[in-house]
Motif scaffolding. Structure first.
Motif, PDB file in Angstrom:
ATOM      1  N   ASN A  42      11.315   7.322   7.839  1.00 47.34           N
ATOM      2  CA  ASN A  42      12.497   6.475   8.037  1.00 47.34           C
ATOM      3  C   ASN A  42      12.942   5.844   6.726  1.00 47.34           C
ATOM      4  OD1 ASN A  42      13.156   6.829  10.691  1.00 47.34           O
ATOM      5  ND2 ASN A  42      12.456   4.833  11.371  1.00 47.34           N
ATOM      6  N   ALA A  43      11.977   5.389   5.937  1.00 48.60           N
ATOM      7  CA  ALA A  43      12.314   4.772   4.650  1.00 48.60           C
ATOM      8  C   ALA A  43      13.005   5.776   3.737  1.00 48.60           C
ATOM      9  CB  ALA A  43      11.057   4.214   3.991  1.00 48.60           C
ATOM     10  N   PHE A  44      12.529   7.012   3.715  1.00 42.09           N
ATOM     11  CA  PHE A  44      13.152   8.026   2.878  1.00 42.09           C
ATOM     12  C   PHE A  44      14.524   8.430   3.417  1.00 42.09           C
ATOM     13  CE2 PHE A  44       8.794   8.648   1.416  1.00 42.09           C
ATOM     14  CZ  PHE A  44       9.009   8.656   0.047  1.00 42.09           C
ATOM     15  N   THR A  70       2.747  -2.274   6.915  1.00 37.91           N
ATOM     16  CA  THR A  70       4.102  -2.716   6.604  1.00 37.91           C
ATOM     17  C   THR A  70       4.768  -1.708   5.682  1.00 37.91           C
ATOM     18  OG1 THR A  70       3.453  -5.034   6.777  1.00 37.91           O
ATOM     19  CG2 THR A  70       5.501  -4.575   5.610  1.00 37.91           C
ATOM     20  N   VAL A  71       5.998  -1.340   6.024  1.00 36.12           N
ATOM     21  CA  VAL A  71       6.823  -0.481   5.179  1.00 36.12           C
ATOM     22  C   VAL A  71       8.130  -1.226   4.939  1.00 36.12           C
ATOM     23  CG1 VAL A  71       8.021   1.732   4.976  1.00 36.12           C
ATOM     24  CG2 VAL A  71       5.775   1.636   6.065  1.00 36.12           C
ATOM     25  N   ALA A 106       7.258  -5.128  14.626  1.00 37.88           N
ATOM     26  CA  ALA A 106       8.286  -6.106  14.266  1.00 37.88           C
ATOM     27  C   ALA A 106       9.229  -5.494  13.241  1.00 37.88           C
ATOM     28  CB  ALA A 106       7.641  -7.363  13.697  1.00 37.88           C
ATOM     29  N   ILE A 107      10.520  -5.722  13.438  1.00 38.44           N
ATOM     30  CA  ILE A 107      11.542  -5.238  12.522  1.00 38.44           C
ATOM     31  C   ILE A 107      12.245  -6.448  11.926  1.00 38.44           C
ATOM     32  CG2 ILE A 107      13.684  -3.933  12.293  1.00 38.44           C
ATOM     33  CD1 ILE A 107      12.743  -2.333  14.798  1.00 38.44           C
ATOM     34  N   GLU A 108      12.282  -6.491  10.604  1.00 35.20           N
ATOM     35  CA  GLU A 108      13.011  -7.535   9.890  1.00 35.20           C
ATOM     36  C   GLU A 108      14.087  -6.843   9.065  1.00 35.20           C
ATOM     37  OE1 GLU A 108      10.531 -10.390   7.756  1.00 35.20           O
ATOM     38  OE2 GLU A 108       8.825  -9.681   8.953  1.00 35.20           O
ATOM     39  N   LYS A 115      12.480  -3.857   6.859  1.00 33.16           N
ATOM     40  CA  LYS A 115      11.032  -3.978   6.839  1.00 33.16           C
ATOM     41  C   LYS A 115      10.495  -3.804   8.263  1.00 33.16           C
ATOM     42  CE  LYS A 115       7.529  -7.520   5.842  1.00 33.16           C
ATOM     43  NZ  LYS A 115       7.358  -8.891   5.325  1.00 33.16           N
ATOM     44  N   VAL A 116       9.497  -2.953   8.414  1.00 29.30           N
ATOM     45  CA  VAL A 116       8.856  -2.728   9.700  1.00 29.30           C
ATOM     46  C   VAL A 116       7.375  -3.023   9.529  1.00 29.30           C
ATOM     47  CG1 VAL A 116       8.337  -1.074  11.531  1.00 29.30           C
ATOM     48  CG2 VAL A 116      10.512  -0.941  10.324  1.00 29.30           C
TER      49      VAL A 116
END
Length: 122
Positions: A42-44, A70-71, A106-108, A115-116
Motif C-alpha cells: 500500500n505504501a508503494f 507501523t508503516v 489504526a489508521i492515522e 500511517k497504519v
C-alpha cells in the motif's frame, strides 16, 4: 518484507534513504500471512517515495507481549491512485478472524502523511 523492499528499491532509486525495518526477537509471534506485505505494498502504491526527506518508515516492536507494526509514508499529491480501502478492510477482517479483540488496526491520516499501525496482544 526485506525482499519486497529491495525489489522496490530497484524500482525507486530514491528509496536509498528509507529506514530499513529492524528485527526484534519475533520468535513465538505469528501474524496472518501477507499482513505486513499488504501494508508495505500500500505504501508503494499510494505513497510518495521519491522525496528523500520523507522516507518510508517501517517499525516492528515487541513490548509486554504486544507486537506493534507501523508503516508510515508521505502521501502522493494530486497524482494519487484511486483507493477504495479494500486492502485495509480485508486486513482488518483477517486480524479480527485470527485474534478477535486482541488485535487492532489504526489508521492515522493527515493531508500529507498516511500511517497504519497494527497492535496484537499475545
Amino acid at each position: 518484507m526485506q525482499k519486497h523492499q529491495k525489489t522496490a528499491q530497484m524500482r525507486f532509486a530514491s528509496l536509498s534513504g528509507s529506514n530499513p525495518p529492524t528485527s526484534p526477537n519475533l520468535f513465538g509471534y505469528a501474524i496472518p500471512p501477507t499482513s505486513l506485505l499488504s501494508l508495505v505494498k500500500n505504501a508503494f502504491k499510494h505513497g510518495d517515495l521519491q522525496d528523500q526527506r520523507y522516507p518510508l518508515e517501517i517499525c516492528l516492536e515487541v513490548t509486554n507481549n504486544q507486537l506493534s507494526v507501523t508503516v508510515k509514508n508521505q502521501k502522493r499529491g494530486e497524482a494519487a491512485l484511486a483507493s477504495h480501502g479494500y486492502g485495509l478492510r480485508n486486513l482488518r477482517r483477517r486480524l479480527e478472524i485470527v485474534y478477535g479483540d486482541r488485535a487492532a488496526l489504526a489508521i492515522e491520516e493527515t493531508e500529507t502523511v498516511f500511517k497504519v499501525t497494527i497492535n496484537i496482544n499475545f
